[in-house]
Each structure stands twice: as C-alpha cells, then as structure tokens.
Design a protein around this motif. Sequence first.
Motif, short mmCIF file in Angstrom:
data_model
loop_
_atom_site.label_atom_id
_atom_site.label_comp_id
_atom_site.label_asym_id
_atom_site.label_seq_id
_atom_site.Cartn_x
_atom_site.Cartn_y
_atom_site.Cartn_z
N UNK A 9 0.81 -1.22 0.00
CA UNK A 9 0.00 0.00 0.00
C UNK A 9 0.84 1.27 0.00
N UNK A 10 2.14 1.14 -0.17
CA UNK A 10 3.07 2.27 0.01
C UNK A 10 2.66 3.50 -0.80
N UNK A 11 2.18 3.29 -2.03
CA UNK A 11 1.83 4.41 -2.89
C UNK A 11 0.33 4.64 -3.01
N UNK A 12 -0.45 3.96 -2.18
CA UNK A 12 -1.90 4.14 -2.23
C UNK A 12 -2.29 5.55 -1.76
N UNK A 13 -3.37 6.11 -2.32
CA UNK A 13 -3.78 7.47 -1.96
C UNK A 13 -3.95 7.70 -0.46
N UNK A 22 9.85 11.69 0.87
CA UNK A 22 10.81 12.59 0.24
C UNK A 22 10.34 13.02 -1.15
N UNK A 23 9.78 12.10 -1.93
CA UNK A 23 9.29 12.47 -3.26
C UNK A 23 8.15 13.47 -3.17
N UNK A 24 7.25 13.24 -2.22
CA UNK A 24 6.13 14.16 -2.04
C UNK A 24 6.62 15.53 -1.58
N UNK A 25 7.55 15.54 -0.64
CA UNK A 25 8.10 16.81 -0.15
C UNK A 25 8.73 17.59 -1.29
N UNK A 26 9.52 16.90 -2.12
CA UNK A 26 10.18 17.57 -3.24
C UNK A 26 9.15 18.03 -4.28
N UNK A 27 8.06 17.29 -4.42
CA UNK A 27 6.99 17.72 -5.33
C UNK A 27 6.38 19.03 -4.85
N UNK A 28 6.15 19.16 -3.55
CA UNK A 28 5.65 20.42 -3.00
C UNK A 28 6.67 21.53 -3.17
N UNK A 38 -1.97 16.18 -7.56
CA UNK A 38 -1.55 14.78 -7.72
C UNK A 38 -2.04 13.93 -6.56
N UNK A 39 -1.95 14.45 -5.34
CA UNK A 39 -2.42 13.72 -4.16
C UNK A 39 -3.92 13.46 -4.23
#
Length: 277
Positions: A9-13, A22-28, A38-39
Amino acid sequence: MLPVVTAENYFEPEIQMAYMGSSQFKAFDRCEAAALAALRGEYVPPASTALLVGGYVDAHFSGTLPLYQGQHPELFKRDGTLKADYTHAQDIIARLERDELYRLLMSGDKQVIRTGEIAGIPFKIKIDSLLGADACERIAELFPEAATAFGFCDGAIVDQKVMRDMASVWGSREHQRVTFVEAWGYDVQGAIYQAVEGHMLPFILAVGTKEASPDLDALYISDADLAAKLAEVEGRAPRYQAIKEGREPPRRCERCDYCKAAKKLKTIRNYRELVEE
C-alpha cells in the motif's frame, strides 16, 4: 490512528495523504498546486521513458523485476521483446553488477520501510539497501579508501540512482550550475531518510548512468550537509502538511505542466515583462 505502511500500500492514496515522503516533499517544493492535485488524483504526471528505465534497474536490484515487467506492458514491443531503451537498461544492470563495490553496496536488506516524524509530521521512507554493521565493516576492509564514508557507524543507508549522466546542471533556485545531487534534491532525500531511520546512519548514493557506455559511482553526503537540509525540511514541511489538510491554499509555480494546463489569462501584459521572468 495512522494506517500501517506496507510494500503493497506504500503508494496508495490513503497512505500518501497520511504520510509525507521525500518524493512528495520535493513535489511540494517544485509546485504546491501540482503536488496537491496529484495527491487528490486530479493530476497524473506522465510516466516518462527515463523514469521507466530507472525503475527497471531499481526493480532488478530489489528482486522485483518480473513484477515490474508485468505492471508495465509498455516496456515491450508487439513481438514480446524489450524495446531498445529497456534492452539498454539490461546493459546498465550488467555494468553495475560487474563492479564489486557497487554489488556490495546494493547487497543489504531491500526496500526497507520505516515511518517516523519530522517537525511533528508523519513521514515514510523506503530504503533501497540497508546495510548492517558487518556489511559496512567488510566493505571497509575490502575497499579501505571507502571507509571514510561509513565513519564509526552500525550500518548505512544506500539509495540507488539511475541518471542520464552525472554532469552538473543549472539549479532552479541558485541560477548557477550545481551537482545533480543538489539539483534533484537527493540531499533533501538523504536528510529525510536519515532522520526517519533514526540511527544517524551514513547516506550513500549508488549511481549508474544511462549513457551509451554506462558510468557508475558511489557518493556519500556528509552529516553536516544532511543536517542543513533537515533544517530546511523542518521549516517547510509544516506548511506542506497544512496544504494537504486544507488549512492553507497552495501556491502555483506557473512553470510546470500542471500550471500551464490550468492557466487562465486575466490580463494583457507588456512583452518586456518576459525578461524579468
């Protein structure tokens, strides 16, 4: 209560909304509006060939290549053979596998999931190769010149990167050439990984390139550099969390694909304003 994070479930909404990574933080960092869209499932960034090639190599070293191939039929031609880009990915893998130090760096526990908090905000990480103390000691014995990267530690975090090349690039914030590590925020990623893992382990990048003759390297980011980046994460993460929770409106960068697609003209500008941008 926060949901338990698993490989499945790591990438589940639900998990993406519950935890920052880290990927989400860098996306922000790149664009708050695009990251939030995207979220929410309102925007799906296109999966480029470059990302798929990197994912292919990562899947090999994590032991999940058959699953990755099954999830991405676009890797194959109609006759069932790999397209040229992914045949080259096999060449990259073969080159990396020939190097003993690279193999040892990637020999740790695979895809290790950890959760923790930074600035009171839940974070999740997935470590490509988590080395134990014995593995680090063995590497230091076989490669004395690499011992500095490990210091006096009881393990190491190794993250694999597959890059176009390792040339410096123009930084979007600095407006000058910076290393690919800084340009792509891998120092930020290292700070997050080190903080969430919790044992102040060294952060090492195992790098391969997509060049016709693949290059490779092993790079470490100093604890001082990681500490500086962690301070930045601690400073910005609360705002990003507030955006996720609807307590703050997201800012638009007006440069990314999402902002271009959602752009609405409101005025007619003097063309000389383009120089200022």
